[in-house]
Design a protein around this motif. Structure first.
Motif, mmCIF file in Angstrom:
data_model
loop_
_atom_site.group_PDB
_atom_site.id
_atom_site.type_symbol
_atom_site.label_atom_id
_atom_site.label_comp_id
_atom_site.label_asym_id
_atom_site.label_seq_id
_atom_site.Cartn_x
_atom_site.Cartn_y
_atom_site.Cartn_z
ATOM 1 N N LEU A 59 0.696 -1.061 0.028
ATOM 2 C CA LEU A 59 -0.086 -0.131 0.049
ATOM 3 C C LEU A 59 0.844 1.161 0.019
ATOM 4 O O LEU A 59 1.936 1.266 0.751
ATOM 5 C CB LEU A 59 -0.763 -0.116 1.353
ATOM 6 N N THR A 60 0.464 2.440 -0.964
ATOM 7 C CA THR A 60 1.317 3.340 -0.657
ATOM 8 C C THR A 60 0.313 4.636 -0.200
ATOM 9 O O THR A 60 -1.049 4.471 -0.667
ATOM 10 C CB THR A 60 1.857 3.922 -2.291
ATOM 11 N N THR A 61 0.559 5.401 0.596
ATOM 12 C CA THR A 61 -0.386 6.417 1.090
ATOM 13 C C THR A 61 0.335 7.633 1.814
ATOM 14 O O THR A 61 1.841 7.255 2.223
ATOM 15 C CB THR A 61 -1.233 5.691 2.319
ATOM 16 N N HIS A 62 -0.165 8.696 1.731
ATOM 17 C CA HIS A 62 0.185 9.849 2.411
ATOM 18 C C HIS A 62 -0.137 10.003 3.970
ATOM 19 O O HIS A 62 0.059 10.731 4.623
ATOM 20 C CB HIS A 62 0.016 11.075 1.658
ATOM 21 N N SER A 63 -1.440 9.055 4.106
ATOM 22 C CA SER A 63 -2.094 8.886 5.374
ATOM 23 C C SER A 63 -1.369 8.184 6.265
ATOM 24 O O SER A 63 -1.452 6.814 6.418
ATOM 25 C CB SER A 63 -3.500 8.628 5.039
ATOM 26 N N MET A 64 -0.987 8.720 7.529
ATOM 27 C CA MET A 64 -0.226 7.738 8.410
ATOM 28 C C MET A 64 -1.326 7.056 9.404
ATOM 29 O O MET A 64 -1.264 6.004 9.909
ATOM 30 C CB MET A 64 0.702 8.582 9.651
ATOM 31 N N GLU A 65 -2.657 7.534 9.504
ATOM 32 C CA GLU A 65 -3.826 6.915 9.982
ATOM 33 C C GLU A 65 -4.161 5.761 9.188
ATOM 34 O O GLU A 65 -4.312 4.633 9.712
ATOM 35 C CB GLU A 65 -4.717 7.925 10.196
ATOM 36 N N GLU A 66 -4.124 5.837 7.745
ATOM 37 C CA GLU A 66 -4.421 4.737 6.903
ATOM 38 C C GLU A 66 -3.364 3.723 7.065
ATOM 39 O O GLU A 66 -3.459 2.396 7.477
ATOM 40 C CB GLU A 66 -4.562 5.210 5.522
ATOM 41 N N ALA A 67 -2.149 4.067 7.126
ATOM 42 C CA ALA A 67 -0.923 3.150 7.255
ATOM 43 C C ALA A 67 -1.046 2.404 8.755
ATOM 44 O O ALA A 67 -0.705 1.375 8.767
ATOM 45 C CB ALA A 67 0.359 3.838 7.359
ATOM 46 N N VAL A 120 -3.839 1.921 10.287
ATOM 47 C CA VAL A 120 -5.039 0.819 10.439
ATOM 48 C C VAL A 120 -4.770 -0.356 9.736
ATOM 49 O O VAL A 120 -5.166 -1.485 9.885
ATOM 50 C CB VAL A 120 -6.290 1.699 9.947
ATOM 51 N N LEU A 121 -4.163 -0.148 8.341
ATOM 52 C CA LEU A 121 -3.956 -1.195 7.463
ATOM 53 C C LEU A 121 -2.487 -2.034 7.413
ATOM 54 O O LEU A 121 -2.621 -3.328 6.844
ATOM 55 C CB LEU A 121 -4.204 -0.956 6.106
ATOM 56 N N CYS A 122 -1.593 -1.505 7.831
ATOM 57 C CA CYS A 122 -0.040 -2.115 7.506
ATOM 58 C C CYS A 122 0.512 -2.677 8.886
ATOM 59 O O CYS A 122 0.158 -2.268 10.069
ATOM 60 C CB CYS A 122 0.855 -1.066 7.244
ATOM 61 N N ASN A 123 1.005 -3.892 8.588
ATOM 62 C CA ASN A 123 1.873 -4.368 9.749
ATOM 63 C C ASN A 123 3.282 -3.814 10.033
ATOM 64 O O ASN A 123 3.742 -3.903 10.861
ATOM 65 C CB ASN A 123 1.971 -6.054 9.424
ATOM 66 N N ARG A 124 3.687 -3.546 8.743
ATOM 67 C CA ARG A 124 5.034 -2.895 8.519
ATOM 68 C C ARG A 124 4.835 -1.740 7.743
ATOM 69 O O ARG A 124 4.135 -1.452 6.856
ATOM 70 C CB ARG A 124 6.243 -3.744 8.164
ATOM 71 N N ILE A 125 5.568 -0.506 8.131
ATOM 72 C CA ILE A 125 5.634 0.651 7.158
ATOM 73 C C ILE A 125 7.120 0.953 7.054
ATOM 74 O O ILE A 125 7.658 0.836 7.878
ATOM 75 C CB ILE A 125 5.015 1.660 8.414
ATOM 76 N N GLY A 126 7.006 1.359 5.558
ATOM 77 C CA GLY A 126 8.409 1.845 5.341
ATOM 78 C C GLY A 126 8.115 3.477 4.715
ATOM 79 O O GLY A 126 7.169 3.529 4.133
ATOM 80 N N ILE A 127 9.016 4.048 5.066
ATOM 81 C CA ILE A 127 9.013 5.623 4.874
ATOM 82 C C ILE A 127 9.929 5.907 3.882
ATOM 83 O O ILE A 127 11.222 5.570 3.773
ATOM 84 C CB ILE A 127 9.139 6.396 5.947
ATOM 85 N N VAL A 128 9.483 6.395 2.591
ATOM 86 C CA VAL A 128 10.331 6.804 1.549
ATOM 87 C C VAL A 128 10.506 8.315 1.526
ATOM 88 O O VAL A 128 9.495 9.171 1.489
ATOM 89 C CB VAL A 128 9.868 6.382 0.218
ATOM 90 N N ASN A 129 11.838 9.018 1.568
ATOM 91 C CA ASN A 129 12.121 10.178 1.429
ATOM 92 C C ASN A 129 12.958 10.284 0.311
ATOM 93 O O ASN A 129 14.041 9.931 0.185
ATOM 94 C CB ASN A 129 12.674 10.552 2.496
ATOM 95 N N ASN A 130 12.683 11.264 -0.839
ATOM 96 C CA ASN A 130 13.454 11.615 -1.966
ATOM 97 C C ASN A 130 13.929 10.390 -2.727
ATOM 98 O O ASN A 130 14.923 10.016 -3.251
ATOM 99 C CB ASN A 130 14.794 12.512 -1.496
ATOM 100 N N GLY A 131 12.758 9.521 -2.706
ATOM 101 C CA GLY A 131 12.960 8.126 -3.377
ATOM 102 C C GLY A 131 14.022 7.196 -2.612
ATOM 103 O O GLY A 131 14.446 6.099 -3.453
ATOM 104 N N VAL A 132 14.299 7.347 -1.694
ATOM 105 C CA VAL A 132 15.013 6.479 -0.683
ATOM 106 C C VAL A 132 14.363 5.826 0.486
ATOM 107 O O VAL A 132 13.740 6.795 1.078
ATOM 108 C CB VAL A 132 16.372 7.156 -0.276
ATOM 109 N N MET A 133 14.307 4.665 0.691
ATOM 110 C CA MET A 133 13.509 4.037 1.686
ATOM 111 C C MET A 133 14.574 4.439 3.129
ATOM 112 O O MET A 133 15.743 4.029 3.177
ATOM 113 C CB MET A 133 13.618 2.516 1.695
ATOM 114 N N THR A 134 14.131 5.257 4.007
ATOM 115 C CA THR A 134 14.705 5.922 5.236
ATOM 116 C C THR A 134 14.501 5.042 6.112
ATOM 117 O O THR A 134 15.509 5.068 7.222
ATOM 118 C CB THR A 134 14.557 7.302 5.562
#
Length: 114
Positions: free
Chosen positions: A59-67, A69-83
Motif C-alpha cells: 500500500l502507498t499512502t500519504h495518510s499515517m492514519e491509513e498506514a 490501520v492497514l499495515c503490519n510494517r511501514i516503510g517511509i520513503v524520502n526523496n526516492g530512498v527508503m529511510t
C-alpha cells in the motif's frame, strides 16, 4: 458507462475488481484518496478482512492514519530512498516523541537571543 461514474465510485469499483480474483499480492496506490470518511472506514474494514487470509498487500499512502490501520510494517520513503522500515510501534518509539527543532547560528548565540 464506467467513465460516467464519480471518482469515488470508480476507485471502489477498481478495488473490488482487483479483489474478486483473490490474488496472492495486492498493490494499492492511495486507495482511499477522495473518499468520504464513512466510505473510507468501510474500505479499511474490507481490506483488513482481506489481509487476514494468505494475501500480501502493498500500500502507498500519504495518510499515517491509513498506514496505522492497514499495515503490519511501514516503510517511509524520502526523496526516492527508503529511510526506515518497521512496525508502527517501533517507528512511533523512534520518531513519535514530538518535534525536534535544530537551530544553527552563524555567530555565537546565547540562549537569550534564541
Amino acid at each position: 458507462m464506467i467513465t460516467e461514474l464519480p471518482l469515488g465510485m470508480k476507485r471502489r469499483l477498481s478495488i473490488a475488481i482487483s479483489l474478486v480474483s483473490q490474488p496472492k499480492i495486492i498493490f494499492l496506490d492511495e486507495p482511499t484518496t477522495g473518499l468520504d470518511p464513512e466510505t473510507r472506514r468501510q474500505l479499511w474494514n474490507i481490506l483488513q478482512e482481506v489481509k487476514k487470509g494468505d494475501r500480501a498487500m502493498i500500500l502507498t499512502t500519504h495518510s499515517m492514519e491509513e498506514a496505522d490501520v492497514l499495515c503490519n510494517r511501514i516503510g517511509i520513503v524520502n526523496n526516492g530512498v527508503m529511510t526506515c522500515i518497521g512496525s508502527q510501534d517501533r517507528l512511533k518509539e523512534l520518531y513519535g516523541g514530538g518535534y525536534h527543532l535544530f537551530i544553527n547560528c552563524d555567530r555565537n548565540c546565547t540562549d537569550n537571543e534564541i
